[in-house]
Design an enzyme around this catalytic site. Structure first.
Site, PDB file in Angstrom:
ATOM      1  N   CYS A 191      51.058  72.197 -16.952  1.00 19.09           N
ATOM      2  CA  CYS A 191      51.880  72.896 -15.973  1.00 19.09           C
ATOM      3  C   CYS A 191      51.069  73.969 -15.257  1.00 19.09           C
ATOM      4  O   CYS A 191      50.188  74.581 -15.820  1.00 19.09           O
ATOM      5  CB  CYS A 191      53.102  73.567 -16.583  1.00 19.09           C
TER       6      CYS A 191
ATOM      7  N   ARG B 175      46.943  70.323 -13.336  1.00 15.40           N
ATOM      8  CA  ARG B 175      47.521  70.785 -14.600  1.00 15.40           C
ATOM      9  C   ARG B 175      48.805  70.031 -14.953  1.00 15.40           C
ATOM     10  O   ARG B 175      49.350  70.237 -16.039  1.00 15.40           O
ATOM     11  CB  ARG B 175      47.809  72.286 -14.525  1.00 15.40           C
TER      12      ARG B 175
ATOM     13  N   TRP C  34      53.952  69.298 -16.237  1.00 16.56           N
ATOM     14  CA  TRP C  34      53.544  68.219 -17.137  1.00 16.56           C
ATOM     15  C   TRP C  34      54.646  68.190 -18.193  1.00 16.56           C
ATOM     16  O   TRP C  34      54.801  69.137 -18.967  1.00 16.56           O
ATOM     17  CB  TRP C  34      52.186  68.487 -17.802  1.00 16.56           C
TER      18      TRP C  34
ATOM     19  N   ASN D 118      55.070  77.686 -18.463  1.00 18.42           N
ATOM     20  CA  ASN D 118      54.018  76.764 -18.931  1.00 18.42           C
ATOM     21  C   ASN D 118      53.880  77.008 -20.430  1.00 18.42           C
ATOM     22  O   ASN D 118      53.532  78.111 -20.841  1.00 18.42           O
ATOM     23  CB  ASN D 118      52.695  77.068 -18.222  1.00 18.42           C
ATOM     24  N   GLY D 119      54.191  76.008 -21.236  1.00 16.40           N
ATOM     25  CA  GLY D 119      54.114  76.184 -22.692  1.00 16.40           C
ATOM     26  C   GLY D 119      55.289  75.492 -23.363  1.00 16.40           C
ATOM     27  O   GLY D 119      55.959  74.655 -22.749  1.00 16.40           O
TER      28      GLY D 119
ATOM     29  N   GLU E 220      32.826  58.011 -25.761  1.00 17.81           N
ATOM     30  CA  GLU E 220      33.121  58.691 -24.486  1.00 17.81           C
ATOM     31  C   GLU E 220      33.350  57.680 -23.362  1.00 17.81           C
ATOM     32  O   GLU E 220      34.265  57.823 -22.546  1.00 17.81           O
ATOM     33  CB  GLU E 220      31.989  59.661 -24.126  1.00 17.81           C
TER      34      GLU E 220
ATOM     35  N   LYS F 266      36.755  57.398 -21.121  1.00 19.05           N
ATOM     36  CA  LYS F 266      36.751  57.506 -19.657  1.00 19.05           C
ATOM     37  C   LYS F 266      37.485  56.309 -19.041  1.00 19.05           C
ATOM     38  O   LYS F 266      38.313  56.440 -18.159  1.00 19.05           O
ATOM     39  CB  LYS F 266      35.304  57.555 -19.123  1.00 19.05           C
TER      40      LYS F 266
ATOM     41  N   GLU G 263      41.251  56.548 -19.717  1.00 23.55           N
ATOM     42  CA  GLU G 263      41.939  57.620 -18.976  1.00 23.55           C
ATOM     43  C   GLU G 263      42.279  57.238 -17.539  1.00 23.55           C
ATOM     44  O   GLU G 263      43.350  57.544 -17.039  1.00 23.55           O
ATOM     45  CB  GLU G 263      41.041  58.856 -18.900  1.00 23.55           C
TER      46      GLU G 263
ATOM     47  N   HIS H 229      32.656  44.610 -39.428  1.00 21.94           N
ATOM     48  CA  HIS H 229      33.606  44.988 -40.484  1.00 21.94           C
ATOM     49  C   HIS H 229      35.049  44.949 -39.980  1.00 21.94           C
ATOM     50  O   HIS H 229      35.942  45.537 -40.575  1.00 21.94           O
ATOM     51  CB  HIS H 229      33.271  46.382 -41.025  1.00 21.94           C
TER      52      HIS H 229
ATOM     53  N   LYS I 219      44.818  68.308 -16.774  1.00 24.77           N
ATOM     54  CA  LYS I 219      43.435  68.760 -16.938  1.00 24.77           C
ATOM     55  C   LYS I 219      43.235  69.707 -18.117  1.00 24.77           C
ATOM     56  O   LYS I 219      42.236  69.652 -18.827  1.00 24.77           O
ATOM     57  CB  LYS I 219      42.960  69.439 -15.654  1.00 24.77           C
TER      58      LYS I 219
HETATM   59  C1  AGP Z   1      38.678  64.259 -20.750  1.00 24.06           C
HETATM   60  O1  AGP Z   1      38.393  63.515 -19.644  1.00 24.06           O
HETATM   61  C2  AGP Z   1      40.060  64.698 -20.841  1.00 24.06           C
HETATM   62  N1  AGP Z   1      40.472  65.386 -19.722  1.00 24.06           N
HETATM   63  C3  AGP Z   1      40.369  65.397 -22.135  1.00 24.06           C
HETATM   64  O2  AGP Z   1      40.057  64.540 -23.182  1.00 24.06           O
HETATM   65  C4  AGP Z   1      39.613  66.725 -22.342  1.00 24.06           C
HETATM   66  O3  AGP Z   1      38.288  66.481 -22.615  1.00 24.06           O
HETATM   67  C5  AGP Z   1      40.237  67.462 -23.521  1.00 24.06           C
HETATM   68  O4  AGP Z   1      41.589  67.703 -23.217  1.00 24.06           O
HETATM   69  C6  AGP Z   1      39.507  68.766 -23.824  1.00 24.06           C
HETATM   70  O5  AGP Z   1      39.624  69.620 -22.739  1.00 24.06           O
HETATM   71  P1  AGP Z   1      38.722  70.955 -22.680  1.00 24.06           P
HETATM   72  O6  AGP Z   1      37.283  70.533 -22.631  1.00 24.06           O
HETATM   73  O7  AGP Z   1      39.184  71.630 -21.432  1.00 24.06           O
HETATM   74  O8  AGP Z   1      39.031  71.753 -23.915  1.00 24.06           O
END
Ligand code: AGP
Length: 605
Positions: A2, A27, A74, A98-99, A481, A485, A488, A504, A600
């Protein structure tokens, strides 16, 4: 999670509110809303979906009001909808939040006089504030009383028709900044909303309440005691938050890594003197040399950057034990930290709730904490004992890319400085220093030489719904990673695996519904990696190999990166993965910068 905005002054409030919400949309983008207060009372406008939907409505209702608050959501409690969109109203009170209010059910049961219309925890807080409202003591008193009963996290901004000359803002757990402009006061969840409006800001700390009026900002704590406000200068580079001609922020952030990584290394890596110097660690050479254990903490991509970094730390410092833990797990485990431990806290946003909670628990145990952070002025950056800003610039696209490359490099620099403080691994530190200095240029070359080929190959794999990534040693975290990616932004179900683990179990997945990404380094594990590849090929795998080897390899598609790097070649291979995931997502027509269901900065649990 948010994004909150607010402003009071002499300008038309909607300009900043809508502009600020666009800046904070990364956000959360499930719904958006604003309320302004003016001669005609309150004007509340909300829309499901992106800020653009809201803007279409506010354009039809131009307003001269000079005070207002806004929100981009969000969803945590209640589906994305207009009725669950913020601001929420109770009587003359309007609130954006936000929270998460954890005890909202208990509070709701007590608020018999309010007719609830939404499924949100936030409406409960609005009703609670309204239940305390008394015209004699005013809005801030009602907010203070209500917050004393709240359990959970919040960044809030509140306005009332009966107090048309003030905004009350408060934080506990979620970030909130007050921008101090010329005859204008701004409220924002992060500094991106303030760029172009002011460079002077007050970062609210947990338990602080700000009363914003046309005369300025008054701070107080939860027992209504006044607090002095510390105004700081924020770095305001407008270009950094614009696409600068790229189709997406994600492509821009991938392609600008040679420059952003140079900023991470600048003034810290000295090839001539074969030295690394990280200024902000707040640790003497003695204290560094006494470190025996490093616990690395992060979430998502930050966690994977920590995992890759731990392989390099191991190579650099012989007498060190290391563990890497996902913060969302560590915070509820009964974990032990050996003596002479330092915790490395990795975060792009510096606001991730799980990572912040681990930091606070580890500090409570008296263990030194070092941050590897991108967002300047963020909560984690303020609370660690020392650390490194990676200076990768604002990362707007929800999928993290340039931050990963800079975080791995910063952890490696920490490892080199640690080894040098312990008088160890001269040979290794020299190699790492040389390769770090070459890394920006090597990334530039690979992007230049391979971008169009990667785009072409990505189109070939964009129709799959399942993928398996695998790699050995330093390429294992890179496989994790790469799979994250792709997940996501393309919504392809992708798993990352240690190559040796495939036989395995996971190799059972290999069929025509899957494609595979095999990451292979031209090093002592080349033959081992090749055998895994053969095992997958033997079962009809559709394998894309990404490698720095020139040797013969059998696969459906091969992307060879021509690099002189050896130890840090996995970082360059990851840039190829980033571009691959980007072009697959574009080919699938997805909203690459704002993927569904994500945000984000994850400021709730
Ligand atoms: C990564 O592409 C994501 N946006 C998410 O996994 C992110 O890395 C994770 O939420 C950690 O965020 P931060 O690095 O802002 O703590």
């Amino acid at each position: 999670m948010c994004g909150i905005v607010g402003c009071i002054g002499n300008e038309k409030a909607l300009n900043y509110l809508i502009g600020g919400l666009h800046r904070l949309e990364y956000r959360g983008y499930d719904s958006a809303g604003v309320v302004t207060i003016g001669k005609k009372g309150a004007t509340l406008i909300r829309a499901k979906g992106k800020v653009a939907e809201l803007e279409a409505l506010t354009d039809k209702k131009p307003s001269l009001d000079t005070i207002g608050i806004g929100h981009t959501r969000w969803a945590t409690h209640g589906e994305p909808s207009v009725i669950n969109a913020h601001p929420h109203q109770a009587g003359d009170i309007y609130l954006v939040h936000n929270g998460i209010i954890e005890n909202y059910k208990e509070l709701k049961a007590e608020l018999k006089n309010h007719k609830f219309v939404s499924q949100t925890d936030t409406e409960v807080l609005a009703a609670l504030i309204n239940s305390f409202y008394d015209a004699k003591t005013g809005l801030v008193d009602a907010v203070t009383q209500a917050l004393q009963l709240v359990v959970g996290t919040y960044g809030i901004a509140v306005v009332s028709v009966r107090n048309p000359d003030e905004i009350v803002a408060a934080r506990s757990g979620s970030p909130l900044i007050i921008g101090v402009g010329d005859n204008e006061i701004y409220v924002a969840s992060d500094a991106a909303a303030l760029i172009g409006y002011t460079t002077q800001a007050i970062y609210l700390n947990d338990g602080e309440i700000a009363v914003c009026s046309r005369d300025g900002v008054q701070l107080r704590d939860l027992s209504a005691q006044p607090i002095s406000a510390k105004v700081e200068t924020i770095d305001a580079d407008m270009q950094a938050i614009q696409k600068q001609g790229y189709d997406h922020f994600l492509l821009k952030e991938i392609c600008e890594q040679p420059r952003t990584l140079s900023s991470t290394l600048s003034g810290r890596v000295n090839v001539k003197e074969n030295l690394v110097r990280l200024g902000g660690l707040n640790l003497s050479i003695e204290e560094l040399s006494e470190i025996e254990h490093v616990t690395i903490i992060g979430c998502g991509t930050a966690y994977y950057a920590g995992l890759l970094g731990s392989y390099y730390l191991e190579q650099l410092v012989d007498d060190l034990t290391i563990d890497v833990v996902a913060a969302s797990e560590l915070r509820y485990r009964s974990f032990h930290l050996p003596k002479n431990t330092v915790a490395l806290v990795i975060s792009q946003s510096g606001e991730t709730a799980d990572t912040l909670a681990c930091l606070r628990e580890i500090k409570r145990r008296g263990v030194k904490t070092l941050g590897i952070i991108n967002a300047v002025g963020s909560t984690i950056a303020r609370e660690v004992d020392g650390g490194v800003y990676v200076h990768a610039g604002p990362e707007i696209s929800v999928a993290s890319t340039k931050a990963f490359t800079s975080q791995v490099s910063a952890i490696t620099m920490f490892g080199i400085q640690l080894a040098q403080a312990k008088g160890m691994g001269k040979q290794d530190t020299t190699r790492f220093i040389k390769e770090l200095a070459q890394l920006p240029n090597e990334i530039e070359l690979v992007i230049k030489k391979q971008q169009s080929k990667i785009a072409k190959i990505a189109k070939k794999y964009a129709h799959y719904d399942h993928a398996l990534y695998f790699g050995r040693d330093t390429l294992y975290p890179v496989a994790l990673e790469g799979a994250l990616k792709l997940k996501e932004i393309s919504y392809i179900q992708a798993e990352g695996y240690a190559a040796g683990e495939l036989k395995h179990g996971p190799i059972a997945l290999v069929d025509d519904k899957f494609f595979e990404v095999a990451l292979i380094l031209d090093n002592w594990l080349f033959d081992k990696s090749l055998s895994t590849l053969c095992e997958v090929n033997a079962r009809g795998g559709h394998v894309l190999v990404i490698t720095n080897s020139k040797k013969a390899i059998e696969a459906e598609e091969i992307i060879r990166i021509d690099t002189s790097l050896d130890i840090l070649a996995p970082v360059v291979i990851n840039v190829v993965q980033q571009l691959f995931a980007y072009y697959v997502a574009v080919a699938r027509g997805n909203d690459v910068d704002q993927p569904r269901n994500l945000a984000k900065s994850v400021t709730v649990e």
